[in-house]
Design an enzyme around this catalytic site. Sequence first.
Site, mmCIF file in Angstrom:
data_model
loop_
_atom_site.group_PDB
_atom_site.id
_atom_site.type_symbol
_atom_site.label_atom_id
_atom_site.label_comp_id
_atom_site.label_asym_id
_atom_site.label_seq_id
_atom_site.Cartn_x
_atom_site.Cartn_y
_atom_site.Cartn_z
ATOM 1 N N CYS A 163 37.856 -54.360 51.671
ATOM 2 C CA CYS A 163 38.847 -54.502 50.606
ATOM 3 C C CYS A 163 38.758 -53.291 49.676
ATOM 4 O O CYS A 163 37.697 -52.695 49.504
ATOM 5 C CB CYS A 163 38.587 -55.788 49.818
ATOM 6 S SG CYS A 163 39.802 -56.092 48.504
ATOM 7 N N ASP A 184 38.880 -53.347 46.581
ATOM 8 C CA ASP A 184 38.256 -53.772 45.320
ATOM 9 C C ASP A 184 37.135 -52.821 44.888
ATOM 10 O O ASP A 184 36.245 -52.495 45.679
ATOM 11 C CB ASP A 184 37.686 -55.195 45.522
ATOM 12 C CG ASP A 184 37.312 -55.863 44.211
ATOM 13 O OD1 ASP A 184 36.500 -55.290 43.454
ATOM 14 O OD2 ASP A 184 37.834 -56.956 43.940
ATOM 15 N N ARG A 241 34.628 -53.271 43.204
ATOM 16 C CA ARG A 241 33.290 -53.868 43.168
ATOM 17 C C ARG A 241 32.612 -53.900 44.534
ATOM 18 O O ARG A 241 31.508 -54.396 44.673
ATOM 19 C CB ARG A 241 33.382 -55.293 42.601
ATOM 20 C CG ARG A 241 33.867 -55.340 41.163
ATOM 21 C CD ARG A 241 34.271 -56.745 40.753
ATOM 22 N NE ARG A 241 35.432 -57.227 41.513
ATOM 23 C CZ ARG A 241 36.014 -58.414 41.324
ATOM 24 N NH1 ARG A 241 35.518 -59.244 40.420
ATOM 25 N NH2 ARG A 241 37.070 -58.767 42.037
ATOM 26 N N HIS A 268 35.177 -60.151 50.814
ATOM 27 C CA HIS A 268 34.247 -60.449 49.721
ATOM 28 C C HIS A 268 34.696 -61.697 48.989
ATOM 29 O O HIS A 268 35.883 -62.059 49.031
ATOM 30 C CB HIS A 268 34.139 -59.260 48.757
ATOM 31 C CG HIS A 268 35.406 -58.969 48.002
ATOM 32 N ND1 HIS A 268 35.628 -59.435 46.732
ATOM 33 C CD2 HIS A 268 36.508 -58.279 48.351
ATOM 34 C CE1 HIS A 268 36.835 -59.027 46.328
ATOM 35 N NE2 HIS A 268 37.384 -58.327 47.287
ATOM 36 N N CYS A 318 38.094 -62.634 46.151
ATOM 37 C CA CYS A 318 39.007 -61.501 46.369
ATOM 38 C C CYS A 318 40.355 -61.785 45.693
ATOM 39 O O CYS A 318 40.974 -62.826 45.925
ATOM 40 C CB CYS A 318 39.201 -61.307 47.875
ATOM 41 S SG CYS A 318 40.323 -59.967 48.287
HETATM 42 ZN ZN LIG Z 1 39.391 -58.050 47.548
#
Ligand SMILES: [Zn+2]
Length: 223
Positions: free
Chosen positions: A42, A44, A46, A98, A101
């Site tokens: 992803c 993302d 993080r 993750h 999400c």
């Molecule tokens: Zn995500």
Amino acid sequence: MTSLQELLDNNRLWAKKMEAARPGFFTRLLQQQAPQYLWIGCADSRVPANDLVDLAPGELFVHRNVANVVVHSDLNCLSVIQFATDVLQVKHIIVVGHSQCSGVIAALEDRRVGLADNWIRHVQDVRNRHAGWLDTVPAASRVNALCELNVVEQALNVCQTTVVQDAWQRGQELVVHGWVYGLQNGLLQDLAMTVSRLDDTGVAYEAALAAVHARYALAEPAP
Ligand SMILES: [Zn+2]
């Protein structure tokens, strides 16, 4: 601030530290990259791929998009898979989702976020395919359950690409994996969607789904 000087300064320090720790590091990488792994994760912030598995530049080939989706007609992702498989000859393709999400939350709750709704639609397809079972999962666990289902389905999509199937057909060593990363503890979990040849795809998919079901059944409160 318009120049992002802080980031450029960080970069100078980082390159200096790398070179000090491993003299000749960058000039060696210049010759060739030979990663063993393709990470499909992803976007993302993080979930920084190299950091999570402590791999240096040159060791991990990476593709990231919203909600780690592998779509059969996405030329971008398919090109990454093809380059990694045919040219770099990676040994492993890892689909990494993750917990919590945002793309999965939007898909689960029919949240409109804009143009990305059309992309997240693929995660809604996963939700709809498993709607009956998801309804049995306690509401508080449903997002993470769908995060895991999404990994299993996207890893299946990787197995179904012509690129991977052709590689297996010609006997190339290539293993597809599905993992999920816990934002809450920084730990990766293997979802056992591990496939190293075409004939194993269905069995691995069913086993991985059963494992997701078992994990979230355990999360249900006692009657
Ligand atoms: Zn995500």
